[in-house]
Design a protein around this motif. Structure first.
Motif, PDB file in Angstrom:
ATOM      1  N   GLU A  51      -5.615   1.518  -2.462  1.00 41.07           N
ATOM      2  CA  GLU A  51      -6.935   1.223  -1.892  1.00 41.07           C
ATOM      3  C   GLU A  51      -7.066   1.632  -0.428  1.00 41.07           C
ATOM      4  O   GLU A  51      -8.088   1.341   0.195  1.00 41.07           O
ATOM      5  CB  GLU A  51      -7.231  -0.267  -2.060  1.00 41.07           C
ATOM      6  CG  GLU A  51      -7.317  -0.684  -3.519  1.00 41.07           C
ATOM      7  CD  GLU A  51      -7.447  -2.184  -3.722  1.00 41.07           C
ATOM      8  OE1 GLU A  51      -7.596  -2.929  -2.724  1.00 41.07           O
ATOM      9  OE2 GLU A  51      -7.402  -2.620  -4.887  1.00 41.07           O
ATOM     10  N   SER A  52      -6.104   2.338   0.113  1.00 42.55           N
ATOM     11  CA  SER A  52      -6.157   2.762   1.518  1.00 42.55           C
ATOM     12  C   SER A  52      -7.261   3.795   1.731  1.00 42.55           C
ATOM     13  O   SER A  52      -7.496   4.656   0.882  1.00 42.55           O
ATOM     14  CB  SER A  52      -4.815   3.372   1.924  1.00 42.55           C
ATOM     15  OG  SER A  52      -4.872   3.856   3.249  1.00 42.55           O
ATOM     16  N   ASP A  53      -7.918   3.705   2.875  1.00 39.76           N
ATOM     17  CA  ASP A  53      -8.980   4.652   3.223  1.00 39.76           C
ATOM     18  C   ASP A  53      -8.429   6.006   3.668  1.00 39.76           C
ATOM     19  O   ASP A  53      -9.140   6.997   3.662  1.00 39.76           O
ATOM     20  CB  ASP A  53      -9.860   4.083   4.326  1.00 39.76           C
ATOM     21  CG  ASP A  53     -10.711   2.929   3.845  1.00 39.76           C
ATOM     22  OD1 ASP A  53     -10.930   2.818   2.618  1.00 39.76           O
ATOM     23  OD2 ASP A  53     -11.147   2.129   4.686  1.00 39.76           O
ATOM     24  N   LYS A  54      -7.179   6.024   4.109  1.00 44.43           N
ATOM     25  CA  LYS A  54      -6.601   7.293   4.536  1.00 44.43           C
ATOM     26  C   LYS A  54      -5.394   7.628   3.665  1.00 44.43           C
ATOM     27  O   LYS A  54      -4.850   6.762   2.977  1.00 44.43           O
ATOM     28  CB  LYS A  54      -6.245   7.273   6.014  1.00 44.43           C
ATOM     29  CG  LYS A  54      -5.197   6.301   6.456  1.00 44.43           C
ATOM     30  CD  LYS A  54      -4.937   6.540   7.943  1.00 44.43           C
ATOM     31  CE  LYS A  54      -4.332   5.350   8.632  1.00 44.43           C
ATOM     32  NZ  LYS A  54      -4.054   5.633  10.030  1.00 44.43           N
ATOM     33  N   PRO A  55      -4.974   8.883   3.661  1.00 47.99           N
ATOM     34  CA  PRO A  55      -3.823   9.274   2.846  1.00 47.99           C
ATOM     35  C   PRO A  55      -2.576   8.472   3.221  1.00 47.99           C
ATOM     36  O   PRO A  55      -2.366   8.140   4.390  1.00 47.99           O
ATOM     37  CB  PRO A  55      -3.629  10.750   3.178  1.00 47.99           C
ATOM     38  CG  PRO A  55      -4.936  11.213   3.724  1.00 47.99           C
ATOM     39  CD  PRO A  55      -5.541  10.015   4.406  1.00 47.99           C
ATOM     40  N   VAL A  56      -1.774   8.180   2.207  1.00 42.02           N
ATOM     41  CA  VAL A  56      -0.535   7.418   2.412  1.00 42.02           C
ATOM     42  C   VAL A  56       0.614   8.184   1.768  1.00 42.02           C
ATOM     43  O   VAL A  56       0.565   8.509   0.583  1.00 42.02           O
ATOM     44  CB  VAL A  56      -0.625   6.006   1.782  1.00 42.02           C
ATOM     45  CG1 VAL A  56       0.663   5.229   2.029  1.00 42.02           C
ATOM     46  CG2 VAL A  56      -1.820   5.240   2.320  1.00 42.02           C
ATOM     47  N   LEU A  57       1.630   8.474   2.554  1.00 44.73           N
ATOM     48  CA  LEU A  57       2.850   9.064   2.029  1.00 44.73           C
ATOM     49  C   LEU A  57       3.802   7.905   1.743  1.00 44.73           C
ATOM     50  O   LEU A  57       4.109   7.116   2.635  1.00 44.73           O
ATOM     51  CB  LEU A  57       3.481  10.020   3.030  1.00 44.73           C
ATOM     52  CG  LEU A  57       4.722  10.762   2.530  1.00 44.73           C
ATOM     53  CD1 LEU A  57       4.774  12.165   3.131  1.00 44.73           C
ATOM     54  CD2 LEU A  57       5.999  10.035   2.825  1.00 44.73           C
ATOM     55  N   VAL A  58       4.231   7.786   0.494  1.00 44.02           N
ATOM     56  CA  VAL A  58       5.158   6.725   0.107  1.00 44.02           C
ATOM     57  C   VAL A  58       6.546   7.330  -0.051  1.00 44.02           C
ATOM     58  O   VAL A  58       6.739   8.280  -0.817  1.00 44.02           O
ATOM     59  CB  VAL A  58       4.724   6.038  -1.203  1.00 44.02           C
ATOM     60  CG1 VAL A  58       5.729   4.947  -1.589  1.00 44.02           C
ATOM     61  CG2 VAL A  58       3.324   5.452  -1.068  1.00 44.02           C
ATOM     62  N   ASP A  59       7.490   6.782   0.682  1.00 44.77           N
ATOM     63  CA  ASP A  59       8.891   7.175   0.608  1.00 44.77           C
ATOM     64  C   ASP A  59       9.587   6.196  -0.334  1.00 44.77           C
ATOM     65  O   ASP A  59       9.800   5.037   0.013  1.00 44.77           O
ATOM     66  CB  ASP A  59       9.518   7.128   1.999  1.00 44.77           C
ATOM     67  CG  ASP A  59      11.012   7.418   2.000  1.00 44.77           C
ATOM     68  OD1 ASP A  59      11.488   8.078   1.057  1.00 44.77           O
ATOM     69  OD2 ASP A  59      11.687   6.990   2.960  1.00 44.77           O
TER      70      ASP A  59
END
Length: 89
Positions: A19-27
């Motif tokens: 649900e984040s408004d900006k891109p999220v890189l998940v490690d």
């Protein structure tokens, strides 16, 4: 100057990543994985340089449900999640 990475879990993944408004890189990582641990300083630097991208860590040992849902079969694995525009949701 390095940034700090937040930890996400099975219980908050939806709210923090999907649900984040900006891109999220998940490690997707684990503390016993040498390559995953050694990539942390680089990810912290990227986080400090890119305010338009959120970078978070998910410990696959402690959060197996989310890792399985995204078919993470080896670590480190990094996936970028980008919210769809409101008209595409």
């Amino acid at each position: 100057m390095a940034g700090t990475l937040s930890e996400v879990t099975d219980s908050n993944f939806q709210a923090e990543v999907i649900e984040s408004d900006k891109p999220v890189l998940v490690d997707f990582w684990a503390p016993w994985c040498g390559p995953a641990v050694s990539s942390l300083p680089v990810l912290e630097e990227i986080a400090a340089e890119r305010p338009d991208l959120r970078i978070v860590k998910l410990n696959t040992d402690e959060n197996q449900q989310t890792a399985a849902a995204f078919q993470v079969l080896s670590i480190p694995t990094m996936i970028v999640f980008k919210a769809a525009s409101p008209s595409r949701r």
